[in-house]
Scaffold this active site. Sequence first.
Site, PDB file in Angstrom:
ATOM      1  CD  GLU A  89      17.523 -20.012 -16.318  1.00 43.36           C
ATOM      2  OE1 GLU A  89      18.726 -20.224 -15.713  1.00 43.36           O
ATOM      3  OE2 GLU A  89      16.901 -19.037 -16.176  1.00 43.36           O
ATOM      4  CD  GLU A 107      18.655 -15.811  -7.921  1.00 40.11           C
ATOM      5  OE1 GLU A 107      19.886 -16.382  -8.096  1.00 40.11           O
ATOM      6  OE2 GLU A 107      18.278 -15.504  -8.600  1.00 40.11           O
ATOM      7  CE  LYS A 137      17.891 -12.439 -13.609  1.00 42.54           C
ATOM      8  NZ  LYS A 137      16.460 -12.594 -13.060  1.00 42.54           N
TER       9      LYS A 137
HETATM   10  P1  PGA Z   1      14.082 -15.037 -15.235  1.00 42.26           P
HETATM   11  O1  PGA Z   1      14.862 -15.972 -14.169  1.00 42.26           O
HETATM   12  O2  PGA Z   1      15.116 -14.468 -16.332  1.00 42.26           O
HETATM   13  O3  PGA Z   1      12.916 -15.628 -15.895  1.00 42.26           O
HETATM   14  O4  PGA Z   1      13.741 -13.891 -14.234  1.00 42.26           O
HETATM   15  C1  PGA Z   1      15.990 -15.820 -13.834  1.00 42.26           C
HETATM   16  C2  PGA Z   1      16.114 -15.845 -12.343  1.00 42.26           C
HETATM   17  O5  PGA Z   1      15.228 -15.738 -11.639  1.00 42.26           O
HETATM   18  O6  PGA Z   1      17.409 -15.971 -11.884  1.00 42.26           O
HETATM   19 ZN    ZN Z   2      16.308 -15.242  -9.798  1.00 41.55          ZN
END
Ligand code: PGA
Ligand code: ZN
Length: 409
Positions: free
Chosen positions: A204, A278, A330
């Site tokens: 990221e 989180e 998401k």
């Molecule tokens: P991921 O990570 O997109 O690999 O699930 C993002 C997160 O856990 O917030």
């Molecule tokens: Zn997460």
Amino acid sequence: MKIQQIRALEILDSRGKPTLQAEVRLSDGTRAVAQVPSGASTGRHEALELRDGEARYAGQGVRQAVRNVEETLGPAVLQMNAADQAGIDRRLRETDGTPDKSRLGANAILAISCAVARAAAMSRGIPLWRHLAGDRTPLLPVPMVNILSGGLHAGRNLEFQDFLVLPRGVDGLGDMLEAIVRVHATTAKLLHSRGYTLTGVADEGGWGPRLESNEQAVALLREAIEEANADMDIALDVASTHFHEDGFYTLEGRKRTAAEMTSVLEEWIPRYGIASIEDALAEDDWEGWRTLTARLGKSVALVGDDLFVTNIDRLNRGIETGVANAVLVKMNQIGTLTETFGVIDRACEAGYTAVISARSGETEDSFLADLAVASGAGRIKIGSITRSERLAKYNRLLEIEKWELPKAD
Ligand code: PGA
Ligand code: ZN
């Protein structure tokens, strides 16, 4: 504004892994595309991302999902009004017919859902966020920005996945980003001065050094914030599901109970100025989460990602049982725009904070920026301030802030 044609393409995400792009054409000639992201540290209860399982791309191809768009899902919504997002999303879900979208794939469904929204906004001649907002009050979100990475995003150098900064002030986004870039650079400088090698960035865009402990990472981040003279809190994504087994959390070689994990975090909150945590506990540890929330819920945001997976039933269970006080949102965990807004609206109504989030595998699509503004959620988590799949969203937010939002209200 009738849907006239839908087609799809297998493209690559920021990790070089296949994903989908869908294109929607309307009767008035409007043409819009949307691209779908993909996670690595996924929750067990997410909607299904359809993969081919064939030899190409080590089983990760999405040609079947492309076919599902073109041969099944697309034809099911042809001639529908692109402004009727709820109706289109309902038709897509019914066409799939399974609760987790496992027949035709949440990736195939989401690509259409988002491309339809973008086409409708373009056809109306208004910004995407304005089209998505409906009756909601649009708001520019404050970003939670990844500076140090661990877990599945950085070769498991540390157990915790994300060490982020959360600006405290009321500055505009431009000023916030300037301060965040300063902290990112100061962190690298501190690491270099202590002999850590940085050979690139993690998934990221944050740094992924081999530090000795999770606490060292938090302490280093606090030091960088102070040295950069920035007014910021720290946020953590523990992503604890991924080091939880048989009821225990294995942290730095030691097995810990949920209560012990809670105690560790409780000590760090005042010590390092932490404002948001989180997935402090695992995706199905509801009992641990209840105690965690009772103990820490008044002092910090407790965000459920793998826990809630943008699923209204799981969020409702959390609200009803006093679990968490915030939800990570998401789109691809659930698969349609309408269900995504359902979760955001339910969270707001229950006094939970919604954090609009990217995935670790992203594309150059900036849809998420418009979604965050439209939702009025107030927080966004995109990753770090390097790598263009991240910057596509930050730069879109800058554009909305300077050119679109002031004029619209
Ligand atoms: P991921 O990570 O997109 O690999 O699930 C993002 C997160 O856990 O917030
Ligand atoms: Zn997460």
